[in-house]
Design an enzyme around this catalytic site. Structure first.
Site, PDB file in Angstrom:
ATOM      1  N   PRO A  17      19.598  -5.674 -43.021  1.00  0.00           N
ATOM      2  CA  PRO A  17      20.426  -6.780 -43.537  1.00  0.00           C
ATOM      3  C   PRO A  17      19.760  -7.453 -44.732  1.00  0.00           C
ATOM      4  CG  PRO A  17      19.375  -7.397 -41.455  1.00  0.00           C
ATOM      5  CD  PRO A  17      19.051  -5.952 -41.695  1.00  0.00           C
ATOM      6  N   GLN A  72      24.691  -9.048 -37.535  1.00  0.00           N
ATOM      7  CA  GLN A  72      23.466  -9.784 -37.203  1.00  0.00           C
ATOM      8  C   GLN A  72      23.789 -11.265 -37.016  1.00  0.00           C
ATOM      9  OE1 GLN A  72      20.128 -11.013 -39.816  1.00  0.00           O
ATOM     10  NE2 GLN A  72      18.895  -9.627 -38.573  1.00  0.00           N
ATOM     11  N   CYS A 102      13.826 -14.412 -39.559  1.00  0.00           N
ATOM     12  CA  CYS A 102      14.085 -15.217 -40.752  1.00  0.00           C
ATOM     13  C   CYS A 102      13.149 -16.417 -40.818  1.00  0.00           C
ATOM     14  CB  CYS A 102      15.538 -15.689 -40.749  1.00  0.00           C
ATOM     15  SG  CYS A 102      15.885 -16.794 -42.108  1.00  0.00           S
ATOM     16  N   GLY A 227      15.939  -1.745 -46.808  1.00  0.00           N
ATOM     17  CA  GLY A 227      16.733  -2.800 -47.429  1.00  0.00           C
ATOM     18  C   GLY A 227      16.742  -2.657 -48.936  1.00  0.00           C
TER      19      GLY A 227
HETATM   20  C1  LIG Z   1      17.530 -11.002 -50.418  1.00  0.00           C
HETATM   21  C2  LIG Z   1      17.113 -10.673 -49.009  1.00  0.00           C
HETATM   22  C3  LIG Z   1      17.929 -11.056 -47.965  1.00  0.00           C
HETATM   23  C4  LIG Z   1      17.561 -10.757 -46.638  1.00  0.00           C
HETATM   24  N1  LIG Z   1      18.408 -11.113 -45.630  1.00  0.00           N
HETATM   25  C5  LIG Z   1      18.070 -10.819 -44.352  1.00  0.00           C
HETATM   26  C6  LIG Z   1      18.956 -11.145 -43.281  1.00  0.00           C
HETATM   27  O1  LIG Z   1      20.056 -11.665 -43.463  1.00  0.00           O
HETATM   28  N2  LIG Z   1      18.539 -10.852 -42.011  1.00  0.00           N
HETATM   29  C7  LIG Z   1      17.334 -10.245 -41.758  1.00  0.00           C
HETATM   30  O2  LIG Z   1      17.016  -9.991 -40.600  1.00  0.00           O
HETATM   31  N3  LIG Z   1      16.510  -9.901 -42.753  1.00  0.00           N
HETATM   32  C8  LIG Z   1      16.844 -10.172 -44.042  1.00  0.00           C
HETATM   33  N4  LIG Z   1      16.015  -9.784 -45.052  1.00  0.00           N
HETATM   34  C9  LIG Z   1      14.825  -8.968 -44.743  1.00  0.00           C
HETATM   35  C10 LIG Z   1      15.171  -7.483 -44.866  1.00  0.00           C
HETATM   36  O3  LIG Z   1      16.128  -7.097 -43.896  1.00  0.00           O
HETATM   37  C11 LIG Z   1      13.929  -6.585 -44.684  1.00  0.00           C
HETATM   38  O4  LIG Z   1      13.354  -6.849 -43.435  1.00  0.00           O
HETATM   39  C12 LIG Z   1      12.895  -6.821 -45.761  1.00  0.00           C
HETATM   40  O5  LIG Z   1      13.495  -6.946 -47.027  1.00  0.00           O
HETATM   41  C13 LIG Z   1      11.849  -5.679 -45.809  1.00  0.00           C
HETATM   42  O6  LIG Z   1      12.487  -4.440 -45.952  1.00  0.00           O
HETATM   43  P1  LIG Z   1      12.697  -3.727 -47.402  1.00  0.00           P
HETATM   44  O7  LIG Z   1      11.344  -3.698 -48.067  1.00  0.00           O
HETATM   45  O8  LIG Z   1      13.201  -2.354 -47.075  1.00  0.00           O
HETATM   46  O9  LIG Z   1      13.663  -4.562 -48.180  1.00  0.00           O
HETATM   47  C14 LIG Z   1      16.353 -10.085 -46.369  1.00  0.00           C
HETATM   48  C15 LIG Z   1      15.537  -9.705 -47.437  1.00  0.00           C
HETATM   49  C16 LIG Z   1      15.895  -9.980 -48.740  1.00  0.00           C
HETATM   50  C17 LIG Z   1      15.008  -9.523 -49.863  1.00  0.00           C
END
Ligand SMILES: Cc1cc2nc3c(=O)[nH]c(=O)nc-3n(C[C@H](O)[C@H](O)[C@H](O)COP(=O)(O)O)c2cc1C
Length: 370
Positions: A17, A72, A102, A227
């Site tokens: 997410p 979520q 979060c 993500g």
């Molecule tokens: C802009 C942004 C919004 C995010 N929103 C959520 C969210 O709504 N819920 C959540 O559990 N994690 C959220 N995350 C965390 C991501 O799901 C993920 O755990 C994190 O970015 C690390 O993974 P990645 O390096 O593949 O992006 C968010 C991250 C970013 C950068």
């Protein structure tokens, strides 16, 4: 390929997410490109859903092509979380993911998000209430802990198994870390080892198929969730699946393919959000695609001002003309303009990589850190 209590998924790769980004158009783009099965919405406030707040309802907008889908939820009131989840189950949603990672103050101060990692008994009761009420799987997404002194994820994972959770998603950083430093694969491995009976999905900084494989191997996780890497590269799931199955690394998508998917993404934004809103929202999406275009300054400057389809078409047509001076007769970027391969922060830099970037940029959004 990936078992989540009663639900069998066709891929062990997941879309993480990303609030403000993982809306219906993006999920459809990712699904059409392929390699992913279960996708997740942005986080949604359970109470807002119960109150039928229009913004919350827009966040859960979906269609038949957007399956299987997890919503979520965040919230700390057990009855609200349960009732919101029941509503979602009645709507045909496939799974509920609980946000326990979060770090944003507004969420934490209510006892939701990463505050849940610190109150195991309360969290256990909340999850148990949801699992008992629902037929669909309940999963949780967490970080490694509050800070380096409190790496509580293994304890939380054990608690969640006892409460009947179907799978957990672990971002390999602490709350205090925000997005700094490299992802702690060892930390994810400790969670995997703490709950041998449960499917643990690793997450954080995966931007290439090789990085995903590395995460599988080093942590022993059953799945990998991606993500920001999916924003740069909606092909990452398909390429990772191919690499895991065959050992062959597929070449990066061509520029034409990137433009095809960019156009498709824009069309879906307009379809779901209307021409003006969809165009305005696309202002923050297009620059992610452009990161792999090669020279793209005028495109990035112009695309953040579009308000209509005509604007979008003009910006793209102008850019395609402008970019020709950087390409050969075949349309390939001249060698001096080609981009170095992407390298995940936790992977060794290959000798050929010129790029020294250590982190994936965190896009501007409704949150400072996640
Ligand atoms: C802009 C942004 C919004 C995010 N929103 C959520 C969210 O709504 N819920 C959540 O559990 N994690 C959220 N995350 C965390 C991501 O799901 C993920 O755990 C994190 O970015 C690390 O993974 P990645 O390096 O593949 O992006 C968010 C991250 C970013 C950068």
């Amino acid at each position: 390929m990936f078992q989540m209590s009663t639900m069998a998924l066709r891929s062990n790769l997941f879309l993480s997410p990303l609030a403000g980004y993982t809306n219906l158009p993006f999920r459809l783009v990712i699904r059409e490109v392929g390699g992913v099965d279960l996708c997740t919405t942005d986080l949604v406030n359970a109470r807002s859903l119960i109150e039928r707040n229009p913004k919350a309802l827009k966040l859960i907008e979906t269609n038949d092509a957007d399956r299987p889908l997890a919503v979520q939820l965040f919230g700390a009131v057990p009855e609200e979380m349960r009732d919101a989840a029941l509503q979602l189950e009645a709507l045909g949603i496939s799974a509920i993911d609980i946000n326990m990672g979060c770090p944003v103050r507004k969420v934490v101060k209510t006892g939701g998000g990463s505050a849940m990692m610190t109150e195991l008994d309360k969290t256990h009761a909340l999850v148990r209430g949801m699992v008992d009420a629902l037929k669909i799987p309940v999963t949780a997404k967490m970080r490694l802990g509050w800070d380096d002194q409190n790496l509580t994820a293994p304890d939380l994972a054990r608690t969640l198994v006892d409460a009947g959770i179907a799978a957990i998603f672990v971002h390999g950083r602490t709350r205090a870390q925000g997005f700094e430093g490299t992802v702690n694969l060892e930390g994810i491995r400790k969670v995997v080892e703490a709950v041998p009976s449960l499917s643990v999905v690793g997450n954080g900084d995966v931007t290439t198929a090789e990085a995903a494989k590395h995460m599988f191997e080093v942590t022993g996780c059953a799945g990998v969730s991606i993500g920001r890497g999916a924003f740069y590269n909606p092909w990452i799931f398909k390429h990772t699946q191919h690499f895991m199955d065959t050992g062959e690394l597929l070449p990066e998508p061509t520029f034409d393919e990137r433009i095809r998917v960019l156009r498709r993404h824009y069309d879906l934004m307009v379809e779901v959000f209307g021409e003006n809103r969809g165009s305005v929202m696309f202002r923050k999406v297009a620059p992610w695609y452009a990161k792999r275009f090669g020279p793209a300054k005028p495109f990035n400057k112009a695309v953040v001002q579009i308000s209509t389809r005509e604007d979008f078409d003009t910006v793209l047509a102008d850019y395609l003309d402008w970019r020709e001076k950087f390409t050969d007769t075949e349309g390939q970027l001249l060698p001096q303009y080609q981009l170095p391969p992407m390298v995940a922060s936790f992977m060794q830099e290959p000798e050929t990589a010129v790029e020294k970037r250590k982190t994936i940029p965190v896009p501007k959004g409704p949150v400072e850190v996640w």
